[in-house]
Design a protein around this motif. Structure first.
Motif, PDB file in Angstrom:
ATOM      1  N   VAL A   1       0.839  -1.202   0.000  1.00  0.00           N
ATOM      2  CA  VAL A   1       0.000   0.000   0.000  1.00  0.00           C
ATOM      3  C   VAL A   1       0.871   1.248   0.000  1.00  0.00           C
ATOM      4  CG1 VAL A   1      -1.619   1.331   1.400  1.00  0.00           C
ATOM      5  CG2 VAL A   1      -1.962  -1.113   1.098  1.00  0.00           C
ATOM      6  N   LEU A   2       1.925   1.231   0.844  1.00  0.00           N
ATOM      7  CA  LEU A   2       2.816   2.391   0.915  1.00  0.00           C
ATOM      8  C   LEU A   2       3.531   2.619  -0.406  1.00  0.00           C
ATOM      9  CD1 LEU A   2       4.263   1.774   4.461  1.00  0.00           C
ATOM     10  CD2 LEU A   2       2.959   3.766   3.771  1.00  0.00           C
ATOM     11  N   LEU A   3       3.958   1.498  -1.036  1.00  0.00           N
ATOM     12  CA  LEU A   3       4.639   1.630  -2.322  1.00  0.00           C
ATOM     13  C   LEU A   3       3.684   2.191  -3.369  1.00  0.00           C
ATOM     14  CD1 LEU A   3       6.717  -1.657  -2.486  1.00  0.00           C
ATOM     15  CD2 LEU A   3       7.637   0.638  -2.546  1.00  0.00           C
ATOM     16  N   ALA A   4       2.447   1.726  -3.320  1.00  0.00           N
ATOM     17  CA  ALA A   4       1.459   2.164  -4.302  1.00  0.00           C
ATOM     18  C   ALA A   4       1.163   3.647  -4.159  1.00  0.00           C
ATOM     19  CB  ALA A   4       0.180   1.351  -4.156  1.00  0.00           C
ATOM     20  N   SER A   5       1.295   4.164  -2.922  1.00  0.00           N
ATOM     21  CA  SER A   5       1.031   5.584  -2.734  1.00  0.00           C
ATOM     22  C   SER A   5       2.258   6.408  -3.106  1.00  0.00           C
ATOM     23  CB  SER A   5       0.602   5.865  -1.293  1.00  0.00           C
ATOM     24  OG  SER A   5       1.689   5.631  -0.427  1.00  0.00           O
ATOM     25  N   GLY A   6       3.214   5.782  -3.747  1.00  0.00           N
ATOM     26  CA  GLY A   6       4.321   6.534  -4.339  1.00  0.00           C
ATOM     27  C   GLY A   6       5.552   6.674  -3.468  1.00  0.00           C
ATOM     28  N   ARG A   7       5.628   5.917  -2.362  1.00  0.00           N
ATOM     29  CA  ARG A   7       6.813   6.026  -1.511  1.00  0.00           C
ATOM     30  C   ARG A   7       7.933   5.148  -2.060  1.00  0.00           C
ATOM     31  NH1 ARG A   7       2.915   6.912   1.980  1.00  0.00           N
ATOM     32  NH2 ARG A   7       2.894   9.009   2.848  1.00  0.00           N
ATOM     33  N   GLU A   8       9.151   5.497  -1.660  1.00  0.00           N
ATOM     34  CA  GLU A   8      10.300   4.688  -2.053  1.00  0.00           C
ATOM     35  C   GLU A   8      10.311   3.400  -1.252  1.00  0.00           C
ATOM     36  OE1 GLU A   8      13.974   5.483  -2.918  1.00  0.00           O
ATOM     37  OE2 GLU A   8      13.807   7.530  -3.651  1.00  0.00           O
ATOM     38  N   ILE A   9      11.056   2.386  -1.766  1.00  0.00           N
ATOM     39  CA  ILE A   9      11.064   1.084  -1.092  1.00  0.00           C
ATOM     40  C   ILE A   9      11.597   1.202   0.333  1.00  0.00           C
ATOM     41  CG2 ILE A   9      13.275   0.441  -2.157  1.00  0.00           C
ATOM     42  CD1 ILE A   9      10.785  -2.229  -1.776  1.00  0.00           C
ATOM     43  N   TRP A  10      12.659   2.001   0.551  1.00  0.00           N
ATOM     44  CA  TRP A  10      13.240   2.106   1.900  1.00  0.00           C
ATOM     45  C   TRP A  10      12.243   2.729   2.868  1.00  0.00           C
ATOM     46  CZ3 TRP A  10      17.813   0.320   3.986  1.00  0.00           C
ATOM     47  CH2 TRP A  10      18.696  -0.271   3.077  1.00  0.00           C
ATOM     48  N   THR A  11      11.611   3.795   2.441  1.00  0.00           N
ATOM     49  CA  THR A  11      10.620   4.444   3.314  1.00  0.00           C
ATOM     50  C   THR A  11       9.465   3.503   3.597  1.00  0.00           C
ATOM     51  OG1 THR A  11      11.014   6.196   1.709  1.00  0.00           O
ATOM     52  CG2 THR A  11       9.745   6.776   3.653  1.00  0.00           C
ATOM     53  N   ALA A  12       9.026   2.806   2.556  1.00  0.00           N
ATOM     54  CA  ALA A  12       7.873   1.926   2.721  1.00  0.00           C
ATOM     55  C   ALA A  12       8.155   0.816   3.726  1.00  0.00           C
ATOM     56  CB  ALA A  12       7.478   1.337   1.370  1.00  0.00           C
ATOM     57  N   VAL A  13       9.294   0.135   3.545  1.00  0.00           N
ATOM     58  CA  VAL A  13       9.622  -0.974   4.452  1.00  0.00           C
ATOM     59  C   VAL A  13       9.868  -0.445   5.863  1.00  0.00           C
ATOM     60  CG1 VAL A  13      11.260  -2.820   4.932  1.00  0.00           C
ATOM     61  CG2 VAL A  13      10.533  -2.397   2.597  1.00  0.00           C
ATOM     62  N   PHE A  14      10.554   0.684   5.943  1.00  0.00           N
ATOM     63  CA  PHE A  14      10.860   1.273   7.242  1.00  0.00           C
ATOM     64  C   PHE A  14       9.568   1.593   8.006  1.00  0.00           C
ATOM     65  CE2 PHE A  14      12.529   4.658  10.053  1.00  0.00           C
ATOM     66  CZ  PHE A  14      13.594   3.967  10.588  1.00  0.00           C
ATOM     67  N   THR A  15       8.623   2.228   7.311  1.00  0.00           N
ATOM     68  CA  THR A  15       7.350   2.579   7.945  1.00  0.00           C
ATOM     69  C   THR A  15       6.603   1.329   8.391  1.00  0.00           C
ATOM     70  OG1 THR A  15       7.276   4.273   6.238  1.00  0.00           O
ATOM     71  CG2 THR A  15       5.392   4.127   7.693  1.00  0.00           C
ATOM     72  N   GLN A  16       6.590   0.334   7.514  1.00  0.00           N
ATOM     73  CA  GLN A  16       5.896  -0.911   7.851  1.00  0.00           C
ATOM     74  C   GLN A  16       6.510  -1.551   9.086  1.00  0.00           C
ATOM     75  OE1 GLN A  16       7.440  -4.202   6.443  1.00  0.00           O
ATOM     76  NE2 GLN A  16       6.006  -5.333   7.703  1.00  0.00           N
ATOM     77  N   LYS A  17       7.862  -1.535   9.144  1.00  0.00           N
ATOM     78  CA  LYS A  17       8.556  -2.137  10.291  1.00  0.00           C
ATOM     79  C   LYS A  17       8.250  -1.379  11.574  1.00  0.00           C
ATOM     80  CE  LYS A  17      11.149  -5.401   8.386  1.00  0.00           C
ATOM     81  NZ  LYS A  17      10.428  -6.648   8.307  1.00  0.00           N
ATOM     82  N   ILE A  18       8.153  -0.045  11.467  1.00  0.00           N
ATOM     83  CA  ILE A  18       7.866   0.740  12.681  1.00  0.00           C
ATOM     84  C   ILE A  18       6.562   0.243  13.303  1.00  0.00           C
ATOM     85  CG2 ILE A  18       7.169   3.019  13.529  1.00  0.00           C
ATOM     86  CD1 ILE A  18       9.212   4.221  11.658  1.00  0.00           C
ATOM     87  N   PHE A  19       5.542   0.057  12.473  1.00  0.00           N
ATOM     88  CA  PHE A  19       4.253  -0.375  13.002  1.00  0.00           C
ATOM     89  C   PHE A  19       4.328  -1.795  13.549  1.00  0.00           C
ATOM     90  CE2 PHE A  19       2.691   3.237  10.654  1.00  0.00           C
ATOM     91  CZ  PHE A  19       1.700   3.695  11.496  1.00  0.00           C
ATOM     92  N   VAL A  20       4.894  -2.689  12.752  1.00  0.00           N
ATOM     93  CA  VAL A  20       4.891  -4.109  13.141  1.00  0.00           C
ATOM     94  C   VAL A  20       5.823  -4.359  14.319  1.00  0.00           C
ATOM     95  CG1 VAL A  20       5.384  -6.439  12.382  1.00  0.00           C
ATOM     96  CG2 VAL A  20       4.275  -4.848  10.837  1.00  0.00           C
ATOM     97  N   GLU A  21       7.085  -3.932  14.191  1.00  0.00           N
ATOM     98  CA  GLU A  21       8.092  -4.284  15.187  1.00  0.00           C
ATOM     99  C   GLU A  21       7.822  -3.621  16.534  1.00  0.00           C
ATOM    100  OE1 GLU A  21      10.634  -6.368  15.046  1.00  0.00           O
ATOM    101  OE2 GLU A  21      10.530  -6.876  12.929  1.00  0.00           O
ATOM    102  N   SER A  22       7.451  -2.335  16.542  1.00  0.00           N
ATOM    103  CA  SER A  22       7.326  -1.675  17.837  1.00  0.00           C
ATOM    104  C   SER A  22       6.200  -2.316  18.640  1.00  0.00           C
ATOM    105  CB  SER A  22       7.119  -0.169  17.669  1.00  0.00           C
ATOM    106  OG  SER A  22       6.050   0.075  16.818  1.00  0.00           O
ATOM    107  N   PHE A  23       5.076  -2.583  17.999  1.00  0.00           N
ATOM    108  CA  PHE A  23       3.983  -3.218  18.721  1.00  0.00           C
ATOM    109  C   PHE A  23       4.391  -4.609  19.206  1.00  0.00           C
ATOM    110  CE2 PHE A  23      -0.222  -5.275  19.029  1.00  0.00           C
ATOM    111  CZ  PHE A  23      -0.737  -4.421  19.980  1.00  0.00           C
TER     112      PHE A  23
END
Lengths: 249, 208
Positions: free
Chosen positions: B140-162
């Protein structure tokens, strides 16, 4: 067939380890992705000979397939490229993405299937013993073997505890919050009881002179056979051949 | 090196297989209850809290080896679980796992370390995918035009921190429920003994 089967299963554990390492290096030495994908078929063939094809296929399907599919989806849609193969609205599948996915997944599939095969045809006890002979500390091999032995035991305990908690009214189905709540009462008794068992285990091991600094005897016998020598020589020749072929091009 | 050897007592070595098994079984329990997080490092955290960072790191490594038997992709994340063990162990030594607010801080630090290590691995080894449901989020993040690093990083923030914060809370509550007699046998068990009267805590340090 039966002969081949026992030949594969009776190979010395470190010989199998060498085979696995060899297969893990190949994708980085050989160009393209075709050879790396072939490794999956070779591993499947060996698993069939060893009579483990069903388990092997099962683990490949459950462990490797999801990630391979996700890589393909992510890369083919979002990898930067111009050669558009198919498009739908703002989304498009690009040739560059497919190429990149093929490169990446071929390596993952090759290494993954080699590792799955290795653990399917090697008994963990034999592996630990052969590592011990190589000079790895018995404490380290004990940790390895006992981890593998404890897990099925603990799985049984967990099922028992879940049943007990359910019978006293802990709900394990329903909304996410309800299921999250069920996590703690199922896990806490399991962890506490298994951790407290370590004291008795320490006493038992100590009474068998586990930490004593003496040479110990072992009931388990492992022997290298002619087959091991043969396999190792073939691997070495193959490796040298591949390196020469690759770098003389 | 000497400190590492000192940490690996017989009691500590016996904790490793239990920690590994807890990781595996908790991971399966999550699956059984259909809760959408991993929670497969609780054992590593408990061991790190009781027996120090190096034993914790060993627990993390062995459990990833075990996960790798069925799902080889997990092996690539071995450094993440080792780091989890080391960070929790080091912070626990400093007394950062004795109170709820301290545990929260520790959870955040563990999550940050996990994100920093897991992001490059996910991108370099798997091109951004991880084979779990959270990949949809990356997409979803990639589709909204984000770069791969930002997308994975954001996804990890949500998943890993919780995931990491919830795990460390479970680990903390379990350790708190252990008896003083048991804790006294562990290398760093004295940290959790008789913590209700915090003033007496220093006198208890000798128990271990």
């Amino acid at each position: 067939m039966e002969k081949l089967r026992s030949f594969i299963l009776n190979l010395y554990p470190t010989t199998k380890l060498f085979c696995t390492l060899f297969v893990c290096i190949i994708p980085f030495l050989l160009p393209g992705y075709l050879y790396s994908y072939l490794i999956l078929l070779v591993c499947l063939f060996i698993a069939m000979l060893a009579g483990k094809a069903k388990f092997f296929a099962n683990f490949v399907f459950k462990g490797l397939f999801p990630i391979v599919i996700m890589i393909f989806l992510l890369q083919s849609f979002f990898y930067p490229g111009d050669t558009i193969l198919w498009s739908w609205g703002t989304f498009s599948i690009k040739q560059e993405g497919i190429d990149f996915s093929l490169q990446l997944t071929s390596k993952i599939v090759a290494i993954g299937s080699a590792l799955i095969l290795f653990f399917q045809i090697t008994k963990i006890n034999d592996l630990a013993r052969s590592l011990e002979i190589l000079g790895v500390s018995p404490k380290a091999t004990f940790v390895l073997v006992s981890s593998f032995n404890i897990i099925p035991e603990m799985r049984q305990d967990m099922i028992r505890i879940m049943d007990a908690q359910r019978s006293r009214g802990v709900e394990t189905e329903g909304k996410l919050r309800v299921r999250m709540k069920a996590f703690i009462p199922a896990l806490t008794p399991l962890i506490l009881s298994s951790f407290s068992s370590t004291v008795e285990k320490a006493i038992t091991l100590e009474s068998r002179a586990f930490t004593a600094q003496t040479k110990k005897t072992n009931l388990q016998q492992l022997e290298k056979t002619k087959g091991d020598k043969l396999v190792r020589t073939i691997l070495l020749i193959l490796l040298v051949f591949i390196i020469i072929w690759r770098f003389s091009l | 090196m000497k400190g590492i050897k000192k940490d690996f007592t017989l009691m500590a070595i016996l904790l490793i297989p239990i920690g590994v098994a807890v990781n595996v079984v908790a991971g399966e329990l999550v699956h059984l209850l259909k809760v959408p997080i991993f929670l497969n490092q609780i054992g590593t955290m408990i061991v790190a809290m009781l027996a120090g960072p190096w034993v914790g790191a060993a627990t993390g490594a062995v459990s990833k080896l075990f996960f790798g038997v069925f799902d080889p992709a997990q092996l690539a994340f071995l450094p993440v679980s080792m780091a989890t063990g080391i960070v929790v162990g080091l912070l626990a030594k400093k007394g950062m796992t004795t109170k709820i607010w301290k545990v929260t801080v520790t959870g955040f630090i563990v999550a940050i370390v996990a994100i920093l290590i897991a992001t490059p691995i996910t991108i370099m080894v798997f091109g951004g995918a991880s084979g779990t449901g959270s990949d949809a989020f990356t997409a979803v993040l990639l589709a909204s035009g984000r770069e791969i690093w930002t997308a994975v990083f954001t996804q990890k923030i949500f998943v890993e921190s919780f995931d990491k914060i919830f795990s460390i809370f479970v680990a903390y509550f379990v350790v708190r429920k252990m008896s003083d007699q048991y804790l006294s046998k562990q290398n760093y068990g004295y940290l959790y003994i008789n913590n209700k009267s915090n003033k007496n805590n220093k006198n208890n340090k000798k128990v271990g």
